[in-house]
Design a protein around this motif. Structure first.
Motif, PDB file in Angstrom:
ATOM      1  N   GLU A  54       0.705  -1.067   0.055  1.00 18.99           N
ATOM      2  CA  GLU A  54       0.054  -0.034   0.057  1.00 18.99           C
ATOM      3  C   GLU A  54       0.844   1.336   0.251  1.00 18.99           C
ATOM      4  OE1 GLU A  54      -2.804  -0.989   3.304  1.00 18.99           O
ATOM      5  OE2 GLU A  54      -4.127  -1.666   1.645  1.00 18.99           O
ATOM      6  N   ALA A  55       2.105   1.209   0.295  1.00 20.57           N
ATOM      7  CA  ALA A  55       2.962   2.315   0.551  1.00 20.57           C
ATOM      8  C   ALA A  55       3.309   2.694  -0.964  1.00 20.57           C
ATOM      9  CB  ALA A  55       4.274   2.117   1.343  1.00 20.57           C
ATOM     10  N   MET A  56       3.610   1.428  -1.855  1.00 20.51           N
ATOM     11  CA  MET A  56       3.744   1.593  -3.158  1.00 20.51           C
ATOM     12  C   MET A  56       2.664   2.125  -3.884  1.00 20.51           C
ATOM     13  SD  MET A  56       3.060   0.255  -6.507  1.00 20.51           S
ATOM     14  CE  MET A  56       2.713  -1.579  -6.439  1.00 20.51           C
ATOM     15  N   PHE A  57       1.500   1.910  -3.674  1.00 18.18           N
ATOM     16  CA  PHE A  57       0.188   2.436  -4.150  1.00 18.18           C
ATOM     17  C   PHE A  57       0.169   3.907  -3.974  1.00 18.18           C
ATOM     18  CE2 PHE A  57      -2.485  -1.645  -3.385  1.00 18.18           C
ATOM     19  CZ  PHE A  57      -1.571  -2.387  -4.284  1.00 18.18           C
ATOM     20  N   ASP A 112       9.831  -8.050  -0.376  1.00 20.61           N
ATOM     21  CA  ASP A 112      10.943  -7.276  -0.734  1.00 20.61           C
ATOM     22  C   ASP A 112      11.558  -7.442  -1.851  1.00 20.61           C
ATOM     23  OD1 ASP A 112      10.762  -6.141   1.898  1.00 20.61           O
ATOM     24  OD2 ASP A 112      12.048  -7.683   2.924  1.00 20.61           O
ATOM     25  N   HIS A 113      11.361  -8.608  -2.505  1.00 21.53           N
ATOM     26  CA  HIS A 113      11.845  -8.887  -4.016  1.00 21.53           C
ATOM     27  C   HIS A 113      11.146  -7.841  -4.736  1.00 21.53           C
ATOM     28  CE1 HIS A 113      13.549 -10.785  -7.477  1.00 21.53           C
ATOM     29  NE2 HIS A 113      12.177 -11.168  -7.608  1.00 21.53           N
ATOM     30  N   ILE A 114       9.756  -7.969  -4.858  1.00 24.60           N
ATOM     31  CA  ILE A 114       8.881  -7.193  -5.692  1.00 24.60           C
ATOM     32  C   ILE A 114       9.124  -5.580  -5.440  1.00 24.60           C
ATOM     33  CG2 ILE A 114       6.704  -6.732  -6.227  1.00 24.60           C
ATOM     34  CD1 ILE A 114       5.905  -9.668  -5.422  1.00 24.60           C
ATOM     35  N   MET A 115       9.523  -5.245  -4.193  1.00 29.77           N
ATOM     36  CA  MET A 115       9.708  -3.806  -3.881  1.00 29.77           C
ATOM     37  C   MET A 115      10.982  -3.503  -4.497  1.00 29.77           C
ATOM     38  SD  MET A 115       7.053  -2.628  -2.354  1.00 29.77           S
ATOM     39  CE  MET A 115       5.787  -3.824  -3.128  1.00 29.77           C
ATOM     40  N   ILE A 118      10.223  -3.019  -8.203  1.00 34.13           N
ATOM     41  CA  ILE A 118       9.343  -1.775  -8.468  1.00 34.13           C
ATOM     42  C   ILE A 118      10.295  -0.511  -8.472  1.00 34.13           C
ATOM     43  CG2 ILE A 118       7.841  -0.145  -7.310  1.00 34.13           C
ATOM     44  CD1 ILE A 118       6.234  -2.552  -6.677  1.00 34.13           C
ATOM     45  N   ARG A 119      11.210  -0.495  -7.724  1.00 31.22           N
ATOM     46  CA  ARG A 119      12.215   0.890  -7.667  1.00 31.22           C
ATOM     47  C   ARG A 119      12.994   0.918  -9.081  1.00 31.22           C
ATOM     48  NH1 ARG A 119      11.961   0.205  -1.898  1.00 31.22           N
ATOM     49  NH2 ARG A 119      13.389  -1.786  -1.818  1.00 31.22           N
ATOM     50  N   THR A 120      13.135   0.233  -9.800  1.00 29.16           N
ATOM     51  CA  THR A 120      13.624   0.111 -11.026  1.00 29.16           C
ATOM     52  C   THR A 120      12.810   0.500 -12.200  1.00 29.16           C
ATOM     53  OG1 THR A 120      13.353  -2.304 -11.817  1.00 29.16           O
ATOM     54  CG2 THR A 120      15.293  -1.674 -10.372  1.00 29.16           C
ATOM     55  N   ARG A 121      11.430   0.474 -12.038  1.00 33.61           N
ATOM     56  CA  ARG A 121      10.654   0.781 -13.011  1.00 33.61           C
ATOM     57  C   ARG A 121      10.177   2.160 -13.358  1.00 33.61           C
ATOM     58  NH1 ARG A 121       6.330  -4.294 -11.992  1.00 33.61           N
ATOM     59  NH2 ARG A 121       5.582  -2.546 -10.718  1.00 33.61           N
ATOM     60  N   PRO A 122       9.791   2.524 -14.423  1.00 34.61           N
ATOM     61  CA  PRO A 122       9.200   3.979 -14.547  1.00 34.61           C
ATOM     62  C   PRO A 122       7.889   4.089 -13.773  1.00 34.61           C
ATOM     63  CG  PRO A 122       9.763   2.859 -16.666  1.00 34.61           C
ATOM     64  CD  PRO A 122      10.027   1.811 -15.697  1.00 34.61           C
ATOM     65  N   PRO A 123       7.708   5.434 -13.338  1.00 34.24           N
ATOM     66  CA  PRO A 123       6.462   5.643 -12.396  1.00 34.24           C
ATOM     67  C   PRO A 123       5.103   5.427 -13.076  1.00 34.24           C
ATOM     68  CG  PRO A 123       7.969   7.503 -12.281  1.00 34.24           C
ATOM     69  CD  PRO A 123       8.634   6.530 -13.193  1.00 34.24           C
ATOM     70  N   ILE A 124       5.112   5.303 -14.380  1.00 29.63           N
ATOM     71  CA  ILE A 124       3.732   5.138 -15.033  1.00 29.63           C
ATOM     72  C   ILE A 124       3.625   3.360 -15.037  1.00 29.63           C
ATOM     73  CG2 ILE A 124       4.761   4.652 -17.299  1.00 29.63           C
ATOM     74  CD1 ILE A 124       1.559   6.489 -16.435  1.00 29.63           C
ATOM     75  N   VAL A 125       4.811   2.720 -14.973  1.00 31.55           N
ATOM     76  CA  VAL A 125       4.521   1.347 -14.972  1.00 31.55           C
ATOM     77  C   VAL A 125       3.844   1.014 -13.554  1.00 31.55           C
ATOM     78  CG1 VAL A 125       5.746  -0.949 -15.119  1.00 31.55           C
ATOM     79  CG2 VAL A 125       6.217   0.904 -16.516  1.00 31.55           C
ATOM     80  N   ASN A 126       4.573   1.650 -12.444  1.00 28.76           N
ATOM     81  CA  ASN A 126       4.039   1.293 -10.982  1.00 28.76           C
ATOM     82  C   ASN A 126       2.529   1.772 -10.937  1.00 28.76           C
ATOM     83  OD1 ASN A 126       6.378   0.183 -10.491  1.00 28.76           O
ATOM     84  ND2 ASN A 126       7.203   2.160  -9.630  1.00 28.76           N
ATOM     85  N   LEU A 127       2.341   2.686 -11.814  1.00 23.50           N
ATOM     86  CA  LEU A 127       0.672   3.211 -11.602  1.00 23.50           C
ATOM     87  C   LEU A 127      -0.139   2.120 -12.288  1.00 23.50           C
ATOM     88  CD1 LEU A 127      -1.367   5.293 -10.756  1.00 23.50           C
ATOM     89  CD2 LEU A 127      -1.025   6.579 -12.929  1.00 23.50           C
TER      90      LEU A 127
END
Length: 296
Positions: A54-57, A112-115, A118-127
């Motif tokens: 949810e922090a990622m969201f 943690d592996h998924i997080m 996520i840190r390597t991906r563009p913000p639009i991909v995370n959205l």
């Protein structure tokens, strides 16, 4: 300012952060959900994903809020406050599971592996990932609230926590999606549909296998292994209560042209359960200014 005047999000929708606390002075049984190890393991495995997920969201939505209209800006702030409180309560829930004797390290390592990825991906991909996962949480929330037997026999505090969380997931189910529509307003409909659909397929190929893996990790600590336990897991998902089976049509709707989470207005479920957790309110430990700061 962008306009989402054609968004199906109800004009009178109120997203209300409910600053409630559960089970601070309670122990948690290993099989806290009606003595059922399978149902308990499903919820506990899911809960482990929430604090960091949810922090990622929150970050994914806030990264694309520039230029949104006033209504969506208010909804993003309320969404953020709700998710901050959800994370706080699931940290407690997970701690109680650990105090009951479960080693959650394997499940936490997966998160943690998924997080890290996520840190390597563009913000639009995370959205894009966020709108897919928010659809998952909203459709499961509706299933949980529609089924009056889902939390029968649950330890009271934890049953209330899951119903409270489900209410708020329904309430804010359109926020990330409306933010996505704003962020991709210059995209063609085809590009937008292709991108979000591919992401949903990718999320789905990971979501259910990860939940089953997490359930097995917990059940193994109770000495429950083998094909009979695997069969019971799949019966829980596909048979009764059938969370995976009952998710299929709402999941399929995501791929339809013109999809929006609020094409189906299920706010009646919120009113049905809203009073169930009133007794869980405790003196605030996170002040209003702290919640406001999280939304800033």
């Amino acid at each position: 300012m962008s306009s989402l005047s054609h968004s199906p999000t109800p004009a009178d929708l109120a997203i209300t952060p409910r600053d409630v606390r559960f089970g601070r002075d309670q122990k948690q049984g290993r099989w806290w959900l009606n003595g059922d190890p399978i149902a308990s393991a499903f919820h506990t495995a899911l809960s482990v994903t929430f604090p960091k997920g949810e922090a990622m969201f929150i970050e994914a939505v806030k990264a694309h809020r520039d230029g949104v209209d006033e209504k969506l800006a208010r909804e993003i702030r309320a969404f953020t406050q709700q998710e901050v409180i959800h994370s706080r309560e699931h940290v407690v829930f997970n701690r109680k599971a650990a105090e009951a004797g479960y080693d959650l390290s394997e499940l936490e390592a997966d998160v943690d592996h998924i997080m890290e990825m996520i840190r390597t991906r563009p913000p639009i991909v995370n959205l894009m990932a966020t709108i897919a996962l928010e659809h998952y949480t909203a459709m499961m929330a509706a299933i949980m609230l529609k089924d009056p037997t889902m939390y029968e026999g649950a330890e009271t505090e934890w049953g209330m926590l899951w119903k409270w969380h489900a209410i708020e997931e329904i309430e804010h189910k359109g926020v990330a999606y409306d933010t996505w529509l704003h962020a991709t307003k210059d995209w063609s409909r085809w590009r937008r549909w292709k991108a979000k659909s591919l992401m949903m397929v990718l999320v789905t190929t990971r979501f259910w296998p990860k939940r089953v893996k997490g359930m097995k990790a917990l059940l193994r600590q109770d000495g429950l292994t083998g094909w009979r336990i695997t069969a019971r897991i799949w019966w829980y998902l596909l048979g009764k209560p059938g969370i995976l089976r009952r998710s299929f049509l709402p999941w399929l709707a995501y791929f339809m042209p013109g999809f929006h989470p609020w094409n189906h207005d299920d706010r009646a479920l919120i009113g049905k359960y809203e009073s169930d957790y009133a007794d869980a309110v405790m003196p605030a430990q996170a002040s209003k200014p702290e919640l406001a700061a999280a939304a800033a």
